[in-house]
Design a protein around this motif. Structure first.
Motif, mmCIF file in Angstrom:
data_model
loop_
_atom_site.group_PDB
_atom_site.id
_atom_site.type_symbol
_atom_site.label_atom_id
_atom_site.label_comp_id
_atom_site.label_asym_id
_atom_site.label_seq_id
_atom_site.Cartn_x
_atom_site.Cartn_y
_atom_site.Cartn_z
ATOM 1 N N LYS A 65 0.904 -1.286 -0.133
ATOM 2 C CA LYS A 65 0.068 -0.072 0.082
ATOM 3 C C LYS A 65 0.750 1.360 -0.048
ATOM 4 N N ILE A 66 0.211 2.440 -0.268
ATOM 5 C CA ILE A 66 1.130 3.361 -0.238
ATOM 6 C C ILE A 66 1.676 3.973 1.069
ATOM 7 N N ARG A 67 2.772 4.301 1.402
ATOM 8 C CA ARG A 67 3.307 4.563 2.750
ATOM 9 C C ARG A 67 2.765 5.871 3.087
ATOM 10 N N ARG A 68 2.307 5.902 4.300
ATOM 11 C CA ARG A 68 1.505 7.022 4.936
ATOM 12 C C ARG A 68 2.800 8.180 5.234
ATOM 13 N N GLY A 69 2.824 9.240 4.889
ATOM 14 C CA GLY A 69 3.657 10.264 5.233
ATOM 15 C C GLY A 69 3.467 11.684 4.888
ATOM 16 N N SER A 70 4.023 12.723 4.959
ATOM 17 C CA SER A 70 3.989 14.038 5.051
ATOM 18 C C SER A 70 4.074 14.193 3.337
ATOM 19 N N SER A 71 4.489 13.491 2.625
ATOM 20 C CA SER A 71 4.926 14.061 1.359
ATOM 21 C C SER A 71 4.065 13.065 0.269
ATOM 22 N N ASP A 72 3.791 13.440 -0.895
ATOM 23 C CA ASP A 72 3.208 12.909 -1.994
ATOM 24 C C ASP A 72 4.110 11.718 -2.491
ATOM 25 N N PRO A 73 3.613 10.759 -3.212
ATOM 26 C CA PRO A 73 4.411 9.675 -3.911
ATOM 27 C C PRO A 73 5.488 10.350 -4.848
ATOM 28 N N THR A 74 6.546 10.062 -5.179
ATOM 29 C CA THR A 74 7.534 10.462 -5.957
ATOM 30 C C THR A 74 7.218 11.003 -7.514
ATOM 31 N N PHE A 75 6.295 9.975 -7.985
ATOM 32 C CA PHE A 75 5.663 10.351 -9.213
ATOM 33 C C PHE A 75 4.190 10.858 -9.270
ATOM 34 N N GLY A 76 3.564 11.231 -8.345
ATOM 35 C CA GLY A 76 2.386 11.505 -8.098
ATOM 36 C C GLY A 76 1.518 10.294 -7.569
ATOM 37 N N TRP A 77 0.200 10.731 -7.438
ATOM 38 C CA TRP A 77 -0.627 9.730 -6.971
ATOM 39 C C TRP A 77 -1.390 9.081 -8.205
ATOM 40 N N GLN A 78 -1.265 9.303 -9.280
ATOM 41 C CA GLN A 78 -1.567 8.608 -10.495
ATOM 42 C C GLN A 78 -3.093 7.947 -10.449
ATOM 43 N N GLY A 79 -3.888 8.624 -9.657
ATOM 44 C CA GLY A 79 -5.253 7.799 -9.494
ATOM 45 C C GLY A 79 -5.504 6.876 -8.223
ATOM 46 N N VAL A 80 -4.389 6.859 -7.497
ATOM 47 C CA VAL A 80 -4.493 5.739 -6.636
ATOM 48 C C VAL A 80 -4.825 6.496 -5.107
ATOM 49 N N GLU A 81 -5.698 5.823 -4.501
ATOM 50 C CA GLU A 81 -5.837 6.359 -3.092
ATOM 51 C C GLU A 81 -4.924 5.750 -2.131
ATOM 52 N N GLY A 82 -5.021 6.569 -0.766
ATOM 53 C CA GLY A 82 -4.087 5.963 0.112
ATOM 54 C C GLY A 82 -4.381 4.672 0.811
ATOM 55 N N SER A 83 -5.889 4.205 0.672
ATOM 56 C CA SER A 83 -6.212 3.075 1.133
ATOM 57 C C SER A 83 -6.303 1.872 0.280
ATOM 58 N N ASP A 84 -5.644 2.143 -0.906
ATOM 59 C CA ASP A 84 -5.747 0.920 -2.009
ATOM 60 C C ASP A 84 -4.724 -0.036 -1.706
ATOM 61 N N ARG A 85 -4.903 -1.344 -2.022
ATOM 62 C CA ARG A 85 -4.003 -2.602 -1.843
ATOM 63 C C ARG A 85 -3.616 -2.787 -3.141
ATOM 64 N N GLY A 86 -2.182 -3.069 -3.582
ATOM 65 C CA GLY A 86 -1.803 -3.395 -4.783
ATOM 66 C C GLY A 86 -0.860 -4.455 -4.723
ATOM 67 N N VAL A 87 -0.298 -4.995 -5.675
ATOM 68 C CA VAL A 87 0.771 -6.109 -5.924
ATOM 69 C C VAL A 87 1.731 -5.628 -6.710
ATOM 70 N N VAL A 88 3.055 -5.528 -6.364
ATOM 71 C CA VAL A 88 4.125 -5.417 -7.000
ATOM 72 C C VAL A 88 4.553 -6.103 -8.253
#
Length: 193
Positions: free
Chosen positions: A60-83
């Motif tokens: 999942k997206i790591r919670r923190g003060s900054s946005d992901p390096t390449f932006g959110w790209q439509g993903v929510e902070g609570s979404d679960r994905g597979v590498v």
């Protein structure tokens, strides 16, 4: 270019220099957007959280003060994905069901810790406990269909046609309803099997 202290990269090599630093050990590290940086060993530390991230790991997206390096790209902070892939420079591709394309991120953007648990639950139709782990539901449906076709083929192989000469003169035999025990397996719930 200066590399920040919060970046997470992939070590691709090392060498030792005499009379330099504490032990002279220098690593070659690929960081996102900064490939092939030569970094003294004293300036590096292992990130145990990122060491667990590899292909097929749920993240999942790591919670923190900054946005992901390449932006959110439509993903929510609570979404679960597979590498899907970890690249040589510490970037990775993650499949999130909520977006059409792979999410491009870095090892510092995702975490495999504190993921929400998958709830097992019961079938909403027959209220039986849902299966877990043995076989996918689609595999079970395909197996059931193959068994049905085999039973049909077996019945056709053993069936005979009457001869035309005598059978046409006799009245057709009275037909009756014949039940078999195979229907019980075929009448299983199509959701939970």
């Amino acid at each position: 270019a200066q590399v920040g202290s919060d970046l997470i990269g992939v070590v691709i090599g090392q060498y030792k220099q005499l009379n330099v630093g504490k032990d002279g050990l220098t690593y070659i590290v690929n960081f996102p957007k900064h490939a092939g940086k030569h970094v003294p060993a004293e300036m590096l530390q292992e990130d145990p959280t990122s060491a667990k991230i590899q292909a097929a790991v749920h993240v999942k997206i790591r919670r923190g003060s900054s946005d992901p390096t390449f932006g959110w790209q439509g993903v929510e902070g609570s979404d679960r994905g597979v590498v899907q892939e970890v690249r040589f420079d510490g970037t990775l591709l993650v499949y999130f069901p909520s977006i059409e394309r792979f999410f491009l991120g870095t090892l510092g953007d995702v975490t495999a810790e504190d993921l929400p648990k998958v709830v097992k639950g019961n079938c909403p139709i027959c209220l039986e406990p849902l299966l877990r782990g043995e076989q996918l539901g689609t595999d079970m449906v395909v197996n059931d269909q193959v068994q049905r076709v085999r039973r049909l083929m077996e019945g056709e192989r053993n069936a005979r046609n009457d001869t035309f000469s005598v059978a046409e003169a006799l009245p057709p035999p009275k037909t009756g309803l014949v039940r078999s025990t195979t229907h019980a397996h075929e009448m299983a719930c199509s959701i939970c099997m």
